[in-house]
Write an enzyme that holds these catalytic residues in place. Sequence first.
Site, PDB file in Angstrom:
ATOM      1  N   GLY A 167      -7.349  -4.710   7.036  1.00  0.00           N
ATOM      2  CA  GLY A 167      -6.791  -3.732   7.971  1.00  0.00           C
ATOM      3  C   GLY A 167      -7.583  -3.604   9.258  1.00  0.00           C
TER       4      GLY A 167
ATOM      5  N   SER B 197      -6.301  -9.194   6.791  1.00  0.00           N
ATOM      6  CA  SER B 197      -5.773  -9.497   8.129  1.00  0.00           C
ATOM      7  C   SER B 197      -5.139 -10.882   8.215  1.00  0.00           C
ATOM      8  CB  SER B 197      -6.857  -9.319   9.201  1.00  0.00           C
ATOM      9  OG  SER B 197      -7.290  -7.968   9.227  1.00  0.00           O
TER      10      SER B 197
ATOM     11  N   LYS C  97       0.864  -1.199   0.000  1.00  0.00           N
ATOM     12  CA  LYS C  97       0.000   0.000   0.000  1.00  0.00           C
ATOM     13  C   LYS C  97       0.899   1.247   0.000  1.00  0.00           C
ATOM     14  CE  LYS C  97      -3.522  -2.852   2.032  1.00  0.00           C
ATOM     15  NZ  LYS C  97      -4.722  -2.983   2.838  1.00  0.00           N
TER      16      LYS C  97
HETATM   17  P1  13P Z   1      -4.285  -6.356   5.700  1.00  0.00           P
HETATM   18  O1  13P Z   1      -3.483  -7.633   5.624  1.00  0.00           O
HETATM   19  O2  13P Z   1      -3.524  -5.219   6.304  1.00  0.00           O
HETATM   20  O3  13P Z   1      -5.630  -6.564   6.298  1.00  0.00           O
HETATM   21  O4  13P Z   1      -4.542  -5.913   4.177  1.00  0.00           O
HETATM   22  C1  13P Z   1      -5.029  -6.847   3.298  1.00  0.00           C
HETATM   23  C2  13P Z   1      -4.967  -6.264   1.936  1.00  0.00           C
HETATM   24  O5  13P Z   1      -5.683  -5.345   1.616  1.00  0.00           O
HETATM   25  C3  13P Z   1      -4.007  -6.828   1.003  1.00  0.00           C
HETATM   26  O6  13P Z   1      -4.242  -6.377  -0.284  1.00  0.00           O
END
Ligand code: 13P
Length: 255
Positions: free
Chosen positions: A177, A217, A15
Site C-alpha cells: 500500500g 504494490s 481488504k
Molecule cells: P497493495 O497491492 O495495495 O500494496 O497490497 C498488497 C497486499 O497487501 C496484498 O495482500
Amino acid sequence: MDKSKRTAVIAGNWKMNMTPAQTEAFIKELAPMVAGLDGCSIVLCVPFVDIATAVKAAEGTNIHVGAENVHFAEKGAYTGEVSAEMLTSVGTEYVIVGHSERRQYFGETDVTVNQRLTAALKAGLKVIVCVGETLTEREQGVTLETVSRQTKVALMGVTADEMKNVIIAYEPVWAIGTGRTATAEQAEEVCADIRGVVCSLYGKEVAEATTVQYGGSMNAKNAEELLSMKNIDGGLIGGASLKTADFTVIVKAAQ
Ligand code: 13P
C-alpha cells in the site's frame, strides 16, 4: 527451476473494500475481460459478507473466490470469527492467512498463522499464506531469517501431500500500500529463498511444484517484470485488484 511445474496464481486481496452490490457489479464487469485467460488461476479474496454474492456472480466463469482470513477452531465461543467449514459451505475455494495487516493490527503470530493454515487445509481450502519482513528487519539485514522463520512455523505439521494446496505469498511489509515495490531482483531473491525452505522441508519435487507469489504494490505497470522472474509464480494484489482494467492487465501478464 522449471516454472511449468507449478500453477501461476493471480489473486486479489480486496481488504476492507466493496459491498455485496459492488462485488456483483465488479465480477460481472471483470468476467468477460478475463474469459479464456487460463494460463493462471484467477482468484478474488473478498470480505466475508461478499463471499456468497461473489460465488454466485462468478458461477460459470474462470474466477475463483477466496476469503481474507479464517479461524482455527471448528466452532465455539470466538466472537467475530468465521470457521473453515463456514467458508466452504458458501463455496469459498481459497483463503489468505497471516497477512501482515492481521499480524500488525490483530495480534496474529507465526503460531496462530500455522493453526489457521492447518484448519483451512483440513477443510479442503487452498491457502495463501503470507510472509514478509518489515522495513526495520530489512534494514537490520534479517530479511531472509525472518521470512524463513515465518515460512517454517506456518508449515509446521503440514504434510507433503497437503502442500499442493498451499501457496506462499512473499509480501514485504514496507511495499504494501506504499507504492514502493520491491525490485524484481529483491523479490526474486526472497522468493527463491522461500522455495529453498520448502525444499529443505519437503524435497525438490514439492519445492518445484509450490506456487510462490509476490505481493506489495504490484500493479499494471510492474507486474510483467516481477512475474518474469524464475521464482515468482503469481501475485497477491491489493489496490490494483479493485480496478477491473488494472487487474486484467496483471492477469494477462501472467499468461
Ligand atoms: P497493495 O497491492 O495495495 O500494496 O497490497 C498488497 C497486499 O497487501 C496484498 O495482500
